[in-house]
Design a protein around this motif. Sequence first.
Motif, PDB file in Angstrom:
ATOM      1  N   ILE A 103       0.843  -1.208   0.000  1.00 34.04           N
ATOM      2  CA  ILE A 103       0.000   0.000   0.000  1.00 34.04           C
ATOM      3  C   ILE A 103       0.874   1.254   0.000  1.00 34.04           C
ATOM      4  O   ILE A 103       0.653   2.196  -0.769  1.00 34.04           O
ATOM      5  N   PHE A 104       1.894   1.268   0.863  1.00 34.96           N
ATOM      6  CA  PHE A 104       2.786   2.436   0.931  1.00 34.96           C
ATOM      7  C   PHE A 104       3.594   2.582  -0.364  1.00 34.96           C
ATOM      8  O   PHE A 104       3.868   3.697  -0.810  1.00 34.96           O
ATOM      9  N   ARG A 105       3.990   1.463  -0.962  1.00 36.90           N
ATOM     10  CA  ARG A 105       4.737   1.537  -2.228  1.00 36.90           C
ATOM     11  C   ARG A 105       3.882   2.210  -3.311  1.00 36.90           C
ATOM     12  O   ARG A 105       4.356   3.060  -4.075  1.00 36.90           O
ATOM     13  N   GLY A 106       2.597   1.827  -3.363  1.00 36.61           N
ATOM     14  CA  GLY A 106       1.701   2.456  -4.324  1.00 36.61           C
ATOM     15  C   GLY A 106       1.563   3.952  -4.063  1.00 36.61           C
ATOM     16  O   GLY A 106       1.513   4.756  -4.997  1.00 36.61           O
ATOM     17  N   GLY A 107       1.513   4.318  -2.768  1.00 38.56           N
ATOM     18  CA  GLY A 107       1.421   5.735  -2.416  1.00 38.56           C
ATOM     19  C   GLY A 107       2.665   6.501  -2.841  1.00 38.56           C
ATOM     20  O   GLY A 107       2.575   7.644  -3.310  1.00 38.56           O
ATOM     21  N   MET A 108       3.828   5.873  -2.676  1.00 37.94           N
ATOM     22  CA  MET A 108       5.079   6.535  -3.080  1.00 37.94           C
ATOM     23  C   MET A 108       5.140   6.742  -4.591  1.00 37.94           C
ATOM     24  O   MET A 108       5.636   7.762  -5.069  1.00 37.94           O
ATOM     25  N   VAL A 139       1.060   9.177   3.372  1.00 38.72           N
ATOM     26  CA  VAL A 139       0.140   8.863   4.478  1.00 38.72           C
ATOM     27  C   VAL A 139      -1.271   9.333   4.140  1.00 38.72           C
ATOM     28  O   VAL A 139      -2.259   8.627   4.361  1.00 38.72           O
ATOM     29  N   LYS A 140      -1.355  10.527   3.564  1.00 42.55           N
ATOM     30  CA  LYS A 140      -2.674  11.071   3.201  1.00 42.55           C
ATOM     31  C   LYS A 140      -3.328  10.244   2.087  1.00 42.55           C
ATOM     32  O   LYS A 140      -4.518   9.954   2.121  1.00 42.55           O
ATOM     33  N   THR A 141      -2.524   9.822   1.120  1.00 43.83           N
ATOM     34  CA  THR A 141      -3.061   9.093  -0.039  1.00 43.83           C
ATOM     35  C   THR A 141      -3.546   7.693   0.324  1.00 43.83           C
ATOM     36  O   THR A 141      -4.566   7.230  -0.187  1.00 43.83           O
ATOM     37  N   MET A 143      -4.520   6.364   3.248  1.00 42.36           N
ATOM     38  CA  MET A 143      -5.363   6.144   4.427  1.00 42.36           C
ATOM     39  C   MET A 143      -6.595   5.265   4.153  1.00 42.36           C
ATOM     40  O   MET A 143      -6.918   4.387   4.962  1.00 42.36           O
ATOM     41  N   PRO A 144      -7.331   5.461   3.014  1.00 43.65           N
ATOM     42  CA  PRO A 144      -8.489   4.572   2.777  1.00 43.65           C
ATOM     43  C   PRO A 144      -8.085   3.094   2.686  1.00 43.65           C
ATOM     44  O   PRO A 144      -8.771   2.228   3.241  1.00 43.65           O
ATOM     45  N   SER A 145      -6.986   2.812   1.985  1.00 40.53           N
ATOM     46  CA  SER A 145      -6.538   1.418   1.863  1.00 40.53           C
ATOM     47  C   SER A 145      -6.055   0.868   3.200  1.00 40.53           C
ATOM     48  O   SER A 145      -6.329  -0.283   3.544  1.00 40.53           O
ATOM     49  N   VAL A 146      -5.344   1.696   3.966  1.00 43.54           N
ATOM     50  CA  VAL A 146      -4.895   1.263   5.291  1.00 43.54           C
ATOM     51  C   VAL A 146      -6.107   0.970   6.178  1.00 43.54           C
ATOM     52  O   VAL A 146      -6.122  -0.003   6.942  1.00 43.54           O
ATOM     53  N   GLY A 147      -7.137   1.816   6.070  1.00 41.70           N
ATOM     54  CA  GLY A 147      -8.345   1.605   6.859  1.00 41.70           C
ATOM     55  C   GLY A 147      -8.991   0.253   6.576  1.00 41.70           C
ATOM     56  O   GLY A 147      -9.441  -0.439   7.497  1.00 41.70           O
ATOM     57  N   ASN A 148      -9.025  -0.139   5.299  1.00 40.42           N
ATOM     58  CA  ASN A 148      -9.589  -1.449   4.947  1.00 40.42           C
ATOM     59  C   ASN A 148      -8.789  -2.579   5.590  1.00 40.42           C
ATOM     60  O   ASN A 148      -9.363  -3.552   6.097  1.00 40.42           O
ATOM     61  N   GLU A 149      -7.463  -2.464   5.561  1.00 39.98           N
ATOM     62  CA  GLU A 149      -6.626  -3.514   6.147  1.00 39.98           C
ATOM     63  C   GLU A 149      -6.795  -3.575   7.666  1.00 39.98           C
ATOM     64  O   GLU A 149      -6.764  -4.655   8.267  1.00 39.98           O
ATOM     65  N   VAL A 150      -6.956  -2.409   8.291  1.00 41.09           N
ATOM     66  CA  VAL A 150      -7.148  -2.381   9.744  1.00 41.09           C
ATOM     67  C   VAL A 150      -8.443  -3.098  10.125  1.00 41.09           C
ATOM     68  O   VAL A 150      -8.492  -3.859  11.101  1.00 41.09           O
ATOM     69  N   ILE A 151      -9.491  -2.876   9.341  1.00 43.58           N
ATOM     70  CA  ILE A 151     -10.771  -3.553   9.622  1.00 43.58           C
ATOM     71  C   ILE A 151     -10.645  -5.056   9.363  1.00 43.58           C
ATOM     72  O   ILE A 151     -11.190  -5.876  10.111  1.00 43.58           O
ATOM     73  N   ASN A 152      -9.909  -5.440   8.315  1.00 38.49           N
ATOM     74  CA  ASN A 152      -9.679  -6.872   8.076  1.00 38.49           C
ATOM     75  C   ASN A 152      -8.912  -7.498   9.236  1.00 38.49           C
ATOM     76  O   ASN A 152      -9.151  -8.647   9.610  1.00 38.49           O
ATOM     77  N   LEU A 153      -7.970  -6.721   9.795  1.00 37.42           N
ATOM     78  CA  LEU A 153      -7.134  -7.253  10.875  1.00 37.42           C
ATOM     79  C   LEU A 153      -7.960  -7.654  12.089  1.00 37.42           C
ATOM     80  O   LEU A 153      -7.728  -8.728  12.663  1.00 37.42           O
ATOM     81  N   ILE A 154      -8.920  -6.809  12.473  1.00 42.58           N
ATOM     82  CA  ILE A 154      -9.702  -7.127  13.673  1.00 42.58           C
ATOM     83  C   ILE A 154     -10.466  -8.442  13.487  1.00 42.58           C
ATOM     84  O   ILE A 154     -10.661  -9.210  14.431  1.00 42.58           O
ATOM     85  N   LYS A 155     -10.882  -8.732  12.230  1.00 46.94           N
ATOM     86  CA  LYS A 155     -11.603  -9.996  11.973  1.00 46.94           C
ATOM     87  C   LYS A 155     -10.627 -11.170  11.854  1.00 46.94           C
ATOM     88  O   LYS A 155     -10.927 -12.275  12.279  1.00 46.94           O
ATOM     89  N   ASP A 156      -9.447 -10.912  11.278  1.00 49.15           N
ATOM     90  CA  ASP A 156      -8.464 -11.990  11.112  1.00 49.15           C
ATOM     91  C   ASP A 156      -7.908 -12.501  12.441  1.00 49.15           C
ATOM     92  O   ASP A 156      -7.361 -13.602  12.516  1.00 49.15           O
ATOM     93  N   THR A 157      -8.024 -11.693  13.503  1.00 48.95           N
ATOM     94  CA  THR A 157      -7.483 -12.131  14.795  1.00 48.95           C
ATOM     95  C   THR A 157      -8.150 -13.425  15.267  1.00 48.95           C
ATOM     96  O   THR A 157      -7.583 -14.130  16.108  1.00 48.95           O
ATOM     97  N   SER A 158      -9.326 -13.734  14.715  1.00 50.72           N
ATOM     98  CA  SER A 158     -10.007 -14.978  15.121  1.00 50.72           C
ATOM     99  C   SER A 158      -9.216 -16.216  14.705  1.00 50.72           C
ATOM    100  O   SER A 158      -9.468 -17.317  15.214  1.00 50.72           O
ATOM    101  N   LEU A 159      -8.225 -16.053  13.800  1.00 42.75           N
ATOM    102  CA  LEU A 159      -7.435 -17.201  13.340  1.00 42.75           C
ATOM    103  C   LEU A 159      -6.487 -17.731  14.409  1.00 42.75           C
ATOM    104  O   LEU A 159      -5.922 -18.811  14.245  1.00 42.75           O
ATOM    105  N   ILE A 206      -9.781  10.314  10.836  1.00 40.12           N
ATOM    106  CA  ILE A 206      -8.376  10.575  10.473  1.00 40.12           C
ATOM    107  C   ILE A 206      -8.277  11.044   9.024  1.00 40.12           C
ATOM    108  O   ILE A 206      -7.549  11.984   8.711  1.00 40.12           O
ATOM    109  N   GLU A 207      -9.035  10.365   8.118  1.00 41.47           N
ATOM    110  CA  GLU A 207      -9.019  10.783   6.706  1.00 41.47           C
ATOM    111  C   GLU A 207      -9.489  12.230   6.567  1.00 41.47           C
ATOM    112  O   GLU A 207      -8.900  13.019   5.807  1.00 41.47           O
ATOM    113  N   LYS A 208     -10.539  12.587   7.310  1.00 36.64           N
ATOM    114  CA  LYS A 208     -11.065  13.953   7.237  1.00 36.64           C
ATOM    115  C   LYS A 208     -10.040  14.953   7.724  1.00 36.64           C
ATOM    116  O   LYS A 208      -9.875  16.029   7.147  1.00 36.64           O
ATOM    117  N   ARG A 209      -9.329  14.600   8.795  1.00 40.37           N
ATOM    118  CA  ARG A 209      -8.308  15.498   9.333  1.00 40.37           C
ATOM    119  C   ARG A 209      -7.152  15.684   8.353  1.00 40.37           C
ATOM    120  O   ARG A 209      -6.517  16.738   8.315  1.00 40.37           O
TER     121      ARG A 209
END
Length: 214
Positions: A103-108, A139-141, A143-159, A206-209
């Motif tokens: 994600i960060f590579r794409g942003g760069m 970081v600004k660019t 954030m939406p993709s990072v947000g998706n991964e963060v939400i996936n992470l909370i569900k993946d913890t069930s593994l 955070i995205e709004k800020r």
Amino acid sequence: MSYINQVLPSLLEGLKMTLGVFVLTLVGSLPLGVIVAILQKSPLKVLRWIIDTYITIMRGTPLLLQIVFVYYGLSLANLITLPRFEAAVFTFILNYAAYFAEIFRGGMQAVPAGQYAGAKVLGFSRLQTMWYITLPQVVKTVMPSVGNEVINLIKDTSLVYVIGLGDLMRAGNIAVSRDVTLVPYLLVGAMYLALTIILTIAMRYIEKRLNYYR
């Protein structure tokens, strides 16, 4: 209601484990992802090959298998024996850092090349260019993709159940098997949904800020 009060303490104990894995993974994988993304632009071909291999393995194999390999495989190979919790967090950090790095590579890559040339003309070093010019825009660019991964992470913890950690999902499974009712699953689903809603609101804030030019 009395049954909910009966199972709630064990579910909350499992929730603590879920949040522990989630927070530590986020704290470890986000900065590691930035470092890996920067190393992908290294002039050293061998280093770029190592990074590409790491990302390919992490993204190309199931997280469940990676957890099993780190906890059981490394021990059976007499390399290292990690406790269950540390093995789970270590695996999650490695896995999510690979996704964040992409994600960060794409942003760069989205930063105009002219800005790098301008920084060079101004006498900025590679580190200064990255810190003062590239990363704030990235970081600004991303954030939406990072947000998706963060939400996936909370569900993946069930593994983490696969190595016997008592997370929220495992607590629900035990209650369902013991009491032969789906009520614990409804409670588990409600807790995951609540966490997802809270994270979504936080990431949008955070995205709004960060959208200070709009």
